[in-house]
Design an enzyme around this catalytic site. Structure first.
Site, mmCIF file in Angstrom:
data_model
loop_
_atom_site.group_PDB
_atom_site.id
_atom_site.type_symbol
_atom_site.label_atom_id
_atom_site.label_comp_id
_atom_site.label_asym_id
_atom_site.label_seq_id
_atom_site.Cartn_x
_atom_site.Cartn_y
_atom_site.Cartn_z
ATOM 1 C CG ASP A 126 -17.893 17.574 -5.642
ATOM 2 O OD1 ASP A 126 -18.697 18.440 -5.249
ATOM 3 O OD2 ASP A 126 -16.677 17.610 -5.392
ATOM 4 C CG ASP A 204 -18.263 17.936 -10.473
ATOM 5 O OD1 ASP A 204 -18.128 16.986 -11.270
ATOM 6 O OD2 ASP A 204 -17.324 18.420 -9.814
ATOM 7 C CG HIS A 253 -18.322 22.494 -7.281
ATOM 8 N ND1 HIS A 253 -17.446 21.837 -6.487
ATOM 9 C CD2 HIS A 253 -18.480 21.734 -8.408
ATOM 10 C CE1 HIS A 253 -17.050 20.716 -7.098
ATOM 11 N NE2 HIS A 253 -17.674 20.654 -8.268
ATOM 12 C CG ASP A 255 -21.183 24.176 -3.193
ATOM 13 O OD1 ASP A 255 -20.233 24.526 -3.892
ATOM 14 O OD2 ASP A 255 -21.293 23.017 -2.721
ATOM 15 C CB CYS A 357 -17.969 20.614 -0.683
ATOM 16 S SG CYS A 357 -17.969 22.208 -1.469
HETATM 17 N N1 ABU Z 1 -15.821 22.769 -4.290
HETATM 18 C C1 ABU Z 1 -16.172 24.080 -4.028
HETATM 19 C C2 ABU Z 1 -15.079 25.044 -4.431
HETATM 20 C C3 ABU Z 1 -15.628 26.195 -5.083
HETATM 21 C C4 ABU Z 1 -14.716 27.367 -5.221
HETATM 22 O O1 ABU Z 1 -13.499 27.236 -5.306
HETATM 23 O O2 ABU Z 1 -15.220 28.500 -5.243
#
Ligand code: ABU
Length: 372
Positions: A126, A204, A253, A255, A357
């Site tokens: 991040d 981020d 995020h 990902d 992450c």
């Molecule tokens: N840090 C990734 C969390 C993403 C989500 O809650 O979908």
């Protein structure tokens, strides 16, 4: 006798070897990676940015535990999973580096505000973004993360001394005016609301996915248009920065929405992404729908969406580290020609991340290319 072509290949290989920081995409062979730590973490202080990113079912407990040290049982369980993950990486010949164990449990302040505590150093993805040979400190929107990068300073100094390019994006003040305090969870189908507005630049790194000369980004509760534009201008004409529209009602995020696996293939969450509504440049890519996540909730607090199931780490174009209980995903990845490496990681989820992450790829063997 060596031909001109083999000479030039050799020169390129030597140059590549000398680069201490070099990662252009999410899939080139991984050589060195930073992996986060679970010790010294705190439950993140309650704030609208946290509310906007976490499941509603967790809100009451998060308010209750706001800023408190992470419970021991939680740390120990996560540590067991983390040890296995690190063992896998090292067994695959990858160099694993770690942030300094700086406790995040102390309160701190700036001239503008006070934070009950920090957060953790579990998710290097991040606060630092590697684009090619450059490592960029990102302007994170959570106040609790304001000084998190200090845990990486020794590594940053080392990489800089070894020749890496080291940049910090403008440090935001994180003034009260940045936050939309009246943020509410939108009903399904209602327009998205964001916890951060455009009054300061923030992003981020985990809101960006790197595919060589093209990066993909989601506007989220941690990343605003100001931040996206800053990075676009900073990277300049050599790179394209394309926005992916998420359907998550609590985006935080890219990902868990859009995960490039190798040239031409991207894993996506069917809840968060409509593959018919993506930038034109992606039209030639194959969109692989991630199967519905297996429920792995093992802790009382949940900081992320269930799509953490697809937060995988590519070791190269084939080998992919996946959470061991996500059998439907493992099966699909195998069917699609990948080589999944299962690792238990559900105890780590409470730190807000999984394999992508909790890592930052410092060096992958490869060169800058266009995949579109
Ligand atoms: N840090 C990734 C969390 C993403 C989500 O809650 O979908």
């Amino acid at each position: 006798m060596a031909t001109a072509e083999t000479e030039s290949t050799k020169q390129k290989e030597t140059k590549q070897k000398e680069l201490v920081v070099c990662s252009h995409n999410e899939w080139d062979p991984l050589e060195e990676v930073i992996v986060g730590r679970v010790s010294g973490g705190a439950v993140p202080p309650w704030h609208v940015t946290l509310q906007a990113a976490t499941p509603k079912e967790s809100w009451e407990l998060l308010k209750l535990l706001s800023g408190k040290p992470a419970p021991d049982a939680m740390v120990q369980a996560a540590q067991r999973d983390l040890d296995q993950f690190i063992h896998i990486l090292q067994s695959e010949g990858i160099t694993v580096r770690r942030p300094d164990p700086i406790p995040q449990t102390n309160p701190f302040s700036t001239p503008d505000w006070q934070a009950e505590s920090g957060y953790n150093v579990a998710n290097p993805r991040d606060g630092l973004l590697v684009v090619g040979e450059e490592i960029i400190e990102t302007p994170m929107a959570w106040r609790s993360r304001y000084f998190e990068v200090h845990a990486y300073r020794a590594l940053l100094h080392e990489y800089f001394q070894a020749g890496a390019q080291w940049t910090a994006a403008p440090k935001p003040q994180l003034a009260d005016s940045l936050y939309n305090e009246d943020w509410e969870l939108p009903e399904k189908g209602e327009p998205l609301q964001f916890a951060v507005n455009e009054s300061e630049c923030c992003f981020d790194a985990a809101d960006f996915a790197r595919c060589g000369r093209d990066l993909f980004v989601t506007r989220s509760n941690a990343t605003n248009q100001f931040g996206i534009e800053w990075l676009r201008r900073h990277l300049g004409e050599r790179y394209g920065v394309h926005e992916i529209k998420t359907q998550s009602r609590q985006p935080m995020h890219i990902d868990t929405t859009f995960v490039p696996l190798c040239p031409g293939k991207v894993l996506y969450s069917p809840d968060f992404l409509d593959p018919n509504n993506v930038p034109e440049i992606l039209k030639s890519w194959e969109f692989l729908p991630a199967p519905r996540p297996v429920n792995t909730m093992v802790q009382m607090i949940d900081l992320s969406s269930t799509w953490l199931s697809m937060n995988v780490l590519m070791l190269d174009e084939k080998r992919v580290v996946c959470e061991a209980s996500q059998e439907p995903l493992i099966e699909k990845l195998t069917e699609w020609g990948f080589e999944p490496i299962p690792c238990p990681y559900a105890n780590y989820y409470v730190y807000g991340g999984a394999f992508h992450c909790s890592t930052l790829d410092i060096r992958r063997r490869g060169s800058l290319q266009s995949y579109f």
